[in-house]
Design a protein around this motif. Sequence first.
Motif, PDB file in Angstrom:
ATOM      1  N   GLU A 190      12.360  -4.738 -24.405  1.00 59.91           N
ATOM      2  CA  GLU A 190      11.642  -3.836 -25.295  1.00 59.91           C
ATOM      3  C   GLU A 190      11.930  -4.274 -26.709  1.00 59.91           C
ATOM      4  O   GLU A 190      13.049  -4.211 -27.159  1.00 59.91           O
ATOM      5  CB  GLU A 190      12.125  -2.398 -25.108  1.00 59.91           C
ATOM      6  N   GLY A 191      10.971  -4.750 -27.426  1.00 60.29           N
ATOM      7  CA  GLY A 191      11.169  -5.128 -28.812  1.00 60.29           C
ATOM      8  C   GLY A 191      10.167  -4.420 -29.685  1.00 60.29           C
ATOM      9  O   GLY A 191      10.502  -3.821 -30.694  1.00 60.29           O
ATOM     10  N   SER A 192       8.918  -4.471 -29.252  1.00 58.70           N
ATOM     11  CA  SER A 192       7.864  -3.951 -30.104  1.00 58.70           C
ATOM     12  C   SER A 192       8.005  -2.447 -30.302  1.00 58.70           C
ATOM     13  O   SER A 192       7.755  -1.934 -31.386  1.00 58.70           O
ATOM     14  CB  SER A 192       6.506  -4.273 -29.492  1.00 58.70           C
ATOM     15  N   ASN A 193       8.436  -1.745 -29.271  1.00 58.95           N
ATOM     16  CA  ASN A 193       8.541  -0.293 -29.443  1.00 58.95           C
ATOM     17  C   ASN A 193       9.698   0.073 -30.356  1.00 58.95           C
ATOM     18  O   ASN A 193       9.594   0.944 -31.198  1.00 58.95           O
ATOM     19  CB  ASN A 193       8.653   0.418 -28.088  1.00 58.95           C
ATOM     20  N   MET A 194      10.798  -0.665 -30.215  1.00 57.07           N
ATOM     21  CA  MET A 194      11.920  -0.425 -31.117  1.00 57.07           C
ATOM     22  C   MET A 194      11.530  -0.784 -32.543  1.00 57.07           C
ATOM     23  O   MET A 194      11.874  -0.100 -33.495  1.00 57.07           O
ATOM     24  CB  MET A 194      13.120  -1.267 -30.706  1.00 57.07           C
ATOM     25  N   ALA A 195      10.789  -1.889 -32.660  1.00 53.11           N
ATOM     26  CA  ALA A 195      10.344  -2.339 -33.977  1.00 53.11           C
ATOM     27  C   ALA A 195       9.505  -1.250 -34.630  1.00 53.11           C
ATOM     28  O   ALA A 195       9.724  -0.877 -35.782  1.00 53.11           O
ATOM     29  CB  ALA A 195       9.553  -3.637 -33.855  1.00 53.11           C
ATOM     30  N   MET A 196       8.520  -0.740 -33.888  1.00 57.61           N
ATOM     31  CA  MET A 196       7.639   0.270 -34.451  1.00 57.61           C
ATOM     32  C   MET A 196       8.406   1.522 -34.841  1.00 57.61           C
ATOM     33  O   MET A 196       8.188   2.094 -35.895  1.00 57.61           O
ATOM     34  CB  MET A 196       6.576   0.650 -33.428  1.00 57.61           C
ATOM     35  N   ILE A 228      16.840   3.956 -29.992  1.00 59.96           N
ATOM     36  CA  ILE A 228      17.012   2.525 -30.229  1.00 59.96           C
ATOM     37  C   ILE A 228      18.475   2.113 -30.083  1.00 59.96           C
ATOM     38  O   ILE A 228      18.835   1.313 -29.229  1.00 59.96           O
ATOM     39  CB  ILE A 228      16.503   2.129 -31.633  1.00 59.96           C
ATOM     40  N   ILE A 229      19.303   2.698 -30.941  1.00 57.43           N
ATOM     41  CA  ILE A 229      20.695   2.281 -30.936  1.00 57.43           C
ATOM     42  C   ILE A 229      21.402   2.767 -29.662  1.00 57.43           C
ATOM     43  O   ILE A 229      22.253   2.086 -29.103  1.00 57.43           O
ATOM     44  CB  ILE A 229      21.431   2.795 -32.192  1.00 57.43           C
ATOM     45  N   LYS A 230      20.970   3.939 -29.187  1.00 52.86           N
ATOM     46  CA  LYS A 230      21.598   4.437 -27.957  1.00 52.86           C
ATOM     47  C   LYS A 230      21.370   3.465 -26.807  1.00 52.86           C
ATOM     48  O   LYS A 230      22.279   3.163 -26.037  1.00 52.86           O
ATOM     49  CB  LYS A 230      21.063   5.824 -27.622  1.00 52.86           C
ATOM     50  N   ASP A 231      20.145   2.981 -26.714  1.00 56.45           N
ATOM     51  CA  ASP A 231      19.852   2.017 -25.650  1.00 56.45           C
ATOM     52  C   ASP A 231      20.607   0.720 -25.867  1.00 56.45           C
ATOM     53  O   ASP A 231      21.142   0.127 -24.940  1.00 56.45           O
ATOM     54  CB  ASP A 231      18.346   1.721 -25.589  1.00 56.45           C
ATOM     55  N   LEU A 232      20.605   0.272 -27.112  1.00 48.89           N
ATOM     56  CA  LEU A 232      21.293  -0.993 -27.394  1.00 48.89           C
ATOM     57  C   LEU A 232      22.770  -0.876 -27.058  1.00 48.89           C
ATOM     58  O   LEU A 232      23.368  -1.792 -26.518  1.00 48.89           O
ATOM     59  CB  LEU A 232      21.113  -1.385 -28.859  1.00 48.89           C
ATOM     60  N   GLU A 233      23.345   0.272 -27.364  1.00 45.38           N
ATOM     61  CA  GLU A 233      24.757   0.456 -27.104  1.00 45.38           C
ATOM     62  C   GLU A 233      25.020   0.441 -25.599  1.00 45.38           C
ATOM     63  O   GLU A 233      25.961  -0.171 -25.106  1.00 45.38           O
ATOM     64  CB  GLU A 233      25.235   1.769 -27.699  1.00 45.38           C
ATOM     65  N   LYS A 234      24.113   1.091 -24.890  1.00 43.05           N
ATOM     66  CA  LYS A 234      24.271   1.176 -23.449  1.00 43.05           C
ATOM     67  C   LYS A 234      24.351  -0.215 -22.832  1.00 43.05           C
ATOM     68  O   LYS A 234      25.125  -0.478 -21.929  1.00 43.05           O
ATOM     69  CB  LYS A 234      23.093   1.957 -22.883  1.00 43.05           C
ATOM     70  N   TYR A 235      23.531  -1.106 -23.335  1.00 43.28           N
ATOM     71  CA  TYR A 235      23.460  -2.428 -22.709  1.00 43.28           C
ATOM     72  C   TYR A 235      24.229  -3.473 -23.493  1.00 43.28           C
ATOM     73  O   TYR A 235      23.992  -4.663 -23.343  1.00 43.28           O
ATOM     74  CB  TYR A 235      21.991  -2.850 -22.578  1.00 43.28           C
ATOM     75  N   LYS A 236      25.131  -3.013 -24.386  1.00 44.42           N
ATOM     76  CA  LYS A 236      25.713  -3.948 -25.338  1.00 44.42           C
ATOM     77  C   LYS A 236      26.429  -5.121 -24.685  1.00 44.42           C
ATOM     78  O   LYS A 236      26.533  -6.183 -25.257  1.00 44.42           O
ATOM     79  CB  LYS A 236      26.645  -3.233 -26.310  1.00 44.42           C
ATOM     80  N   ASP A 237      26.922  -4.929 -23.484  1.00 45.06           N
ATOM     81  CA  ASP A 237      27.668  -6.012 -22.858  1.00 45.06           C
ATOM     82  C   ASP A 237      26.850  -6.832 -21.877  1.00 45.06           C
ATOM     83  O   ASP A 237      27.312  -7.822 -21.338  1.00 45.06           O
ATOM     84  CB  ASP A 237      28.888  -5.452 -22.120  1.00 45.06           C
TER      85      ASP A 237
END
Lengths: 343, 431, 274
Positions: free
Chosen positions: B314-320, B356-365
Amino acid sequence: MNLDDYRGVWVFIEQNDSKIEGVSLELLGAGRKLADKLQVPLAGFLLGHDVKPLANQVISFGADVVYVIDHLVLKHYRTESFMKGVMLLAQKYKPEIILYGATPNGKDLASAVATDLSTGLTADTTMLDVDVENRLLEASRPAFGGNIMATILCKKHRPQMATVRPKVMKALDPDSSRLGKIIEEKIDLKEEEMRTKVLQIVNDVTKKANLADAHVIVCGGKGMGDFQNFQLIHELAETIGASVGGTRDVVEAGWLPHEQQVGQTGETVTPKIYFAIGISGAIQHVVGMKNSEFIIAINKDPNAPIFDVATYGIVGDAMEIVPKLIEQFKQLRSEKGGEISYA
Amino acid sequence: MPEKFDVIIVGAGPAGTSCALTCAKNGLNVLLIERGEYPGAKNVMGGVLYRKQMEELIPEFWKEAPLERPVIEQRFWMMDKESVVQFGYKGLEWAVEPYNNFTVLRAQFDQWFANKAVEAGALLINETVVTECIVENGKVVGVRTDRPDGEIFADVVVLADGVNSLLSKQLGFHKEFRPDEVALTVMEVINLPKEKINDRFNLEDNQGCTIEIFGDSTKGNLGTAFLYTNKDSLNIGVGTTLSSMIKAKLKPYELLDYLKNHPMVKPMLAGGESAEYLAHLIPEGGYRSVPKVAGNGVIVVGDAAQLVNAIHREGSNMAMHSGLLAAESILEAKSRGDFSEASLNIYREKLFDSFIIKDLEKYKDAAHTFEKYPQYFNDYVPMMNKAMSKFFTVDGTPKREKQKQIMKNVTAEKGTLKVLQDIYRAWKAVK
Amino acid sequence: MHIVVCVKQVPDTKIIKINPKTNTLDRRSAPAILNPYDAHAVQEAVKIKENTGGTISVLSMGPPQATAVIKKSIEIGADRGFLITDRAFAGADTLATSYALSKALERINKEIPVDMVICGKHAIDGDTGQVGPGIARRMDIPPVTNVIEVSEVNQKEKTVLIKRKLTSGYELIQSEMPCLLTVEKEINGIEYSPMPNMIKAARYEPIIWAVSDLENVDRTQLGLKGSPTIVGKMFTPPRPEGGKRLEGSADEQVGQLMEVLMEKRDLLTMQSSK
């Protein structure tokens, strides 16, 4: 407009310094076929100064009639003066088809004449035919950047006109025993009424061909190995009078400047003959050359995708094949006294 | 005297455009600068647009946007050399309004989207490269472009200049990316008649399918591949981290050619014609790579801020969404008349409060885990394929017996403890 | 000095796609651009204006979204732009196009007399090069096609010196003004537009005219009705015996290739320029 008033196939005979342009002779060949199908005479029309002696050559290349307008004002091509001459002839003799070479002057003249005659003009035709029953010229040309062909018709206006690309049609072998009629027409032109003057004509045949406009391209890829081996590409190109192209890899390696790159990020080319040598055929390259008319691929790898788009493929080492090709061409050339003509 | 705008936005991708649109709608004087010939000219997206974030910006956009197909089926392939284990979900609830996701062709979609910003009043300038931010007294006051008389000024500059954001590097917001933080995605658009696509993917006219491929698609490298259905073309692509590409001495198109010729993929593409070929960098660093996102007179959005979820692509949705949040922050800053870092940092808070950040944090590793332990792709995918083959091959062995054998094979190959470790590590990375 | 540049919006044929089944143009994927030759035409007008002063107007015919190419022309340095757009223009061939454009030029000329019209050599979507000379005939001004250099614009004597490209070489022409020029790409390099031009263009709203805004228009000469030519059929050019592999030793393969090339001798000549 009564379409039946119009009969006959005409060809504009373009001459420079009393030498007939090759394309005009080619058009006499193509026009001959159309005229025979329609069962009408084929005519050439010749405008210029002191050009009457050329009329016999026009007949020997297939014309039944030659219309000549000779005038000092017509010494050099100019739209206004030449157009007047063509208008005079076309309105008096009413041909049903007029063909012009798609040269700078031919296109210029045809465009002006079409406007004044309010008739249809097809540009840069590469295929000609007639629908005999309806007496329709079928002029086909590449459309949309050469990806497909479109056949253009002009149903309700006469004459039907087309400009035709040079080196596409075939001239007939000249026959000096052919007989034909030469008709001279007078025209009233005054130099002081002309709004343009030709001050000077400079001939320059040495100018190098632009890749996008080249008829023949020899393109080399990374499969040539190194810069030294890549010189074979140049040698082959020089031998056959072709332009040199390269793939992105080749340009990135610095073997060629960027202007000579063929492919998505380089030039899109549509030459008549394309040699792809040591090129695997990656998509970004193929999109830039796949519309070439005749593609010859030479590559070591029998599975290289370039063979899918090639008309003829040679699986082999370019270092072995290319020198042999060069040798063959050189031999041909020396036999024919410097010109590669295969006739 | 050069003009001064309220906001200058560098980059007309999804992030920049959504920011421009929101700012312009709210009456700000916006200049949107794009380096490509037109918005979308330089963009590659896997080709999936998420409804939710787009709808926040343009309600019922699906009625007019240039979309390809609504995605009604998402498949996942675990691919081995000559086999594939598949699972997925197909639901007709996604085939009707308001839909879920869409496949899109970026070149058209971005252009349309940017036009929406222009209609809202933003000025769009194409074919212009912003070379640097103009900094005065520690504050970004404008940008310098590569054009003659190319300086322009604004209260806020929004950096939406993509993954390799030279401008945020210039400001020292982040360093050069490490090769393992950036994925290279190579993709191709293949024209194929609509009827063939419908037949091969079991779809109706206005239905689309996405396939995410793991395993042999990337020649044993860390990464994933995808195959998406457009109206009358397919998007096929493969992405892997730059580091594994360098390690394996692979060229991007070699990877794509490998995928296209894979026996599981080739029949899907048969008879198609390549229309476009593109390569693009995608930040895959996730949570660990999110740089500083606000400073004095400047905000960073989208890929430039590394806002991409490598696992779910997912990039475009986070970008938007980040563009929208940036616009909201700018509007708030404007009402305070304060464009300092302290004032604009509300954007950082908004980001960290959002999915956005919540998802990124979840998958950070996740990315690091998979990079460090290539067995997930190299060992388990083939193992899974072998297991399935064994299980489904009718040879007279009772199923219960087969299950036992499969487990035995797995543990024999890897050792029980090792398998358990791997499972635990993977679970931890993506849980 | 008032120069009018005629410009056209075209699909970028470099990335154009053809639907192989219907043989029609897939316009979705092809971005619309200012015809590259026309960009050089605008640039040449800008160059001339640097010496003579005056006004550069651009004129285009096309759908409403063709305002984009007028804005692009403003970026390059044009002062103002007109778009004629009307359903009545649809389906025009070169004859009907030159008629419509000449009618718009009539109105422009009435407001500020035109000294020079510049067009691109041809549009890359049609490759005809017929509209320029057509306009010149209709305005009754001399056309000079394939121009590679413009010099000595003499506003007092109303003359201009022009280099015109020929098949091999060039000619030097002196023309009276007003005149119409069609330009080759090599006439100039497109300058990188300064930022103020870019902002001006982004804000600029072209003047839009419909048929009803033009005077003395014979509607039978417009659009499809006014076009003597029609497209009969579209077809993919036949690819001759594709994908044939040559067999045998290197010498044998070269020999076969030479034979093939001799069959195609009319394609391979010593002149490599089209």
